[in-house]
Design an enzyme around this catalytic site. Structure first.
Site, PDB file in Angstrom:
ATOM      1  CE  LYS A 213       1.053   1.717 -18.054  1.00 46.40           C
ATOM      2  NZ  LYS A 213       2.194   2.590 -17.917  1.00 46.40           N
TER       3      LYS A 213
ATOM      4  CB  CYS B  14       8.187  -3.550  -6.359  1.00 43.94           C
ATOM      5  SG  CYS B  14       8.147  -2.318  -7.658  1.00 43.94           S
TER       6      CYS B  14
ATOM      7  CG  HIS C  57       3.407  -2.417  -8.886  1.00 44.49           C
ATOM      8  ND1 HIS C  57       4.711  -2.513  -8.486  1.00 44.49           N
ATOM      9  CD2 HIS C  57       3.113  -3.586  -9.490  1.00 44.49           C
ATOM     10  CE1 HIS C  57       5.194  -3.684  -8.842  1.00 44.49           C
ATOM     11  NE2 HIS C  57       4.248  -4.358  -9.456  1.00 44.49           N
TER      12      HIS C  57
ATOM     13  CG  HIS D 280       4.188  -2.387  -3.968  1.00 44.95           C
ATOM     14  ND1 HIS D 280       5.113  -1.469  -3.535  1.00 44.95           N
ATOM     15  CD2 HIS D 280       4.374  -2.507  -5.306  1.00 44.95           C
ATOM     16  CE1 HIS D 280       5.838  -1.074  -4.563  1.00 44.95           C
ATOM     17  NE2 HIS D 280       5.414  -1.679  -5.655  1.00 44.95           N
TER      18      HIS D 280
ATOM     19  CD  GLN E  68       8.325   5.402  -7.804  1.00 49.02           C
ATOM     20  OE1 GLN E  68       8.730   4.458  -7.149  1.00 49.02           O
ATOM     21  NE2 GLN E  68       7.848   5.255  -9.035  1.00 49.02           N
TER      22      GLN E  68
ATOM     23  CG  ASP F 107       6.035   2.657  -5.083  1.00 45.47           C
ATOM     24  OD1 ASP F 107       4.962   2.337  -5.635  1.00 45.47           O
ATOM     25  OD2 ASP F 107       7.136   2.175  -5.407  1.00 45.47           O
TER      26      ASP F 107
ATOM     27  NE  ARG G 156      12.500   4.245 -11.551  1.00 47.61           N
ATOM     28  CZ  ARG G 156      11.185   4.199 -11.632  1.00 47.61           C
ATOM     29  NH1 ARG G 156      10.586   4.806 -12.644  1.00 47.61           N
ATOM     30  NH2 ARG G 156      10.471   3.576 -10.731  1.00 47.61           N
TER      31      ARG G 156
HETATM   32 ZN   LIG Z   1       5.991  -1.360  -7.517  1.00 41.09          ZN
END
Ligand SMILES: [Zn+2]
Ligand SMILES: [Zn+2]
Length: 600
Positions: free
Chosen positions: A422, A292, A468, A343, A339, A341, A321
């Site tokens: 979410k 992010c 996200h 945004h 990911q 991912d 992580r």
């Molecule tokens: Zn994010």
């Protein structure tokens, strides 16, 4: 056998389900009663056995027992057979209330029960249950008698430390399962067997897809060529879909300075999941745990106008992580993963439309990969930021977007993040198991922390909304799940090797290579098995590798410029002209069909 931890269970009592969920309650009562039935039978075989705890668990029960010797599979057979006798005898479960001193006297020669009893407050109600010759310290409840303990099976024995403490005695834990009917038991055992057959770690090894290497480190996946091909094809597919749906692709670095994680709040709230920093010219840098902040910096690189929005930034972003080594599991729980991912930055007016578009994207993926799915709407948790009004509006927007897409959903009360609600979509696989799928998250936090804004029609700065979203989640987990979903038999468009050509004798090798060249020119993935094995062995080998098509080539096929086509299922499609075969496979690949043969 590896010791298992017992930290998940309640230490004080051996039965902790509350009667709110009637069905779960009855199952647990039956299963725990079955644990007593088992204990009764164990005691007959081992009069010195000392029983510790024996709770009902998901799908079954166990009992931790201190025994004079290690149990063998034959012992389990013998215990089971005695259980059947006691079950047929319909022995009544009798409950008795005892005082603490009485309990200490009754169970005086069992140090485990004594320890449990000492854990009771003075004056607390202590109960025992007896059936047949077996008496146990137990808060219950139980079924009326042993005939009501269901259709059962003992499954395995594992080592388990008393109270999960490795400094305390190692006990033997017998696992069993029990179900209201024989049919349900059979079904459960079948599903269990299927799950083992589909285990992605086992198939990953057999199909040479990936490995974890102790010298590289646990939880870090090495993608072998065949696994990497699957991932490459999925990534390519997703990137094209994203471009078609108005996303912009970006790349951000794997490390970033502490400055950004101070601003984002990750160092404050997420530090235990992050790895130790490395120092570069006296500034601490961290491996990124999330993508992010990088995307926000790209957004903030210029002044954005309402006319620029929505802006959808997407990256296959690799993050790291920390996970405890005990929790790592094949590709499903790892320490480094990529990911898909994205945004999305938009105006408040655009939120519902953007959310629905993401849900549409997720529905498309579910269809392509052959998953059913369940949607959950996760609402405000106790600890959270943002006003009631802001939360209500966001939850309502998520709900409206689900409605717009015609989806039903379940509410996950309080399951949202502290910074926003979410939608969690769970893939439901071929065995009916749920896997983490798309997550669509509205964020009230980062736009504030980073002052993410745009210039509105009125010429003023306004706070942008940030969403996200991941669809596949992590490539590692997604591919691990797919391996199990497909039991290793990937659809043709994803199969690392799509076609195995099997010449019957050396005389056909030249023609086989010619066919291979023709197929490869069409972008198909082919190998020729020119080993000196018998044809049947080569077919078996291709089936073991789950290669969708086998082309057997003998003298006649060479003469007729044909191939004899077999599917990995064993189905024989007979002889086809090479061009007809190419046409068929191209249609299967183009449609991303789950089956190697299009429906008639
Ligand atoms: Zn994010
Ligand atoms: Zn009990």
């Amino acid at each position: 056998m590896p010791p298992t931890s017992v930290d998940e269970e309640n230490q004080q009592m051996d039965f902790a389900i509350q009667p709110e969920d009637q069905h779960a309650y009855e199952l647990a009562r039956m299963r725990h009663s079955c644990a007593h039935l088992m204990a009764e039978s164990v005691l007959e075989l081992f009069p010195d056995a000392k029983f510790a705890i024996g709770p009902a668990i998901e799908n079954g029960f166990y009992y931790d027992i201190d025994l004079p010797r290690g149990l063998t599979p034959d012992d389990l057979v013998e215990i089971e057979s005695r259980m059947r006798n006691h079950q047929a005898a319909a022995e009544v479960f009798e409950r008795n209330v005892v005082s603490k001193p009485e309990a200490l006297e009754i169970f005086g020669d069992n140090p485990y029960k004594v320890e449990l009893i000492q854990g009771f407050a003075d004056g607390e109600t202590i109960t025992t249950y007896q059936q047949g010759s077996f008496l146990d310290l137990c808060r219950g409840p139980h079924v009326d008698d042993t005939s009501k303990t269901g259709a059962f099976k003992l499954q395995s024995v594992a080592g388990a430390y008393w109270r999960g403490d490795e400094n305390r005695p190692m006990l033997q834990r017998i696992y069993g399962t029990s179900w209201p009917t024989q049919a349900e038991l059979d079904d459960y055992l079948h599903r269990l067997e299927e799950a083992q057959r589909r285990d992605h770690r086992r198939l990953g090894r057999e199909l040479d897809l990936f490995s974890v290497n102790e010298e590289i480190g646990p939880g870090l996946i090495l993608w072998h060529p065949k696994g990497a091909m699957i991932r490459f094809l999925i990534e390519q597919f997703e990137q094209h879909e994203q471009l078609a749906r108005g996303y912009d692709l970006v790349y951000t670095p794997h490390i970033a300075s502490e400055k950004i994680y101070k601003t984002s709040g990750h160092l404050e709230t997420y530090r235990e999941n992050m790895y130790s920093p490395m120092s570069i010219e006296e500034v601490d840098y961290y491996l990124k745990p999330m993508n992010c902040p990088g995307h926000i910096m790209i957004y903030k690189n210029t002044v954005r106008s309402y006319r620029d929005l929505p802006i959808r930034l997407a990256e296959l972003g690799t993050v790291y992580r920390y996970e405890r080594s005990g929790t790592l599991h094949g590709m499903l729980r790892v320490r480094g993963f990529t990911q898909d991912d994205s945004h999305i930055f938009c105006t408040p007016d655009q939120v519902i439309e953007e959310l629905s578009a993401v849900i549409d994207f997720a529905q498309h993926f579910a269809k392509v990969f052959g998953y059913e799915f369940t949607a959950y709407l996760a609402t405000r948790p106790e600890k959270s930021i943002g006003s009631e009004e802001v939360w209500d509006r966001a939850v309502d927007q998520l709900r409206q977007s689900l409605e717009q897409r015609g989806l039903s959903w379940k509410i996950d009360e309080g399951g949202g993040a502290f910074y926003g609600p979410k939608i969690d979509i769970k893939w439901v696989d071929a065995l009916g198991r749920e896997w983490t799928g798309p997550t669509i998250q509205v964020d009230f936090n980062l736009p504030e922390r980073f002052d993410v804004n745009y210039i509105g029609e009125d010429g003023e700065r306004h706070r942008a909304v940030m969403i996200h979203r991941t669809l596949l989640g992590s490539m590692e987990r997604f591919v691990g799940g797919l391996i199990e979903h497909y039991a290793g038999a990937f659809p043709v468009w994803l199969a690392p090797v799509q076609i195995a050509i099997i010449p019957i004798t050396d005389d056909q090798i030249a023609f086989a290579n010619q066919v291979k060249a023709t197929l490869e020119a069409k972008g198909l993935r082919v190998n020729v098995n020119d080993a000196r094995d018998r044809m049947q062995a080569k077919i078996r080998d291709a089936q073991m590798q789950k290669i969708p098509y086998m082309l057997v080539i003998g003298k006649r096929e060479v003469e007729q410029n044909a191939v004899a086509v077999r599917l990995r299922s064993g189905e024989d499609l007979g002889a086809m002209q090479v061009q007809d075969f190419v046409d068929m496979v191209e249609a299967v690949v183009a449609s991303k069909s789950l089956e190697p043969k299009l429906g008639e």
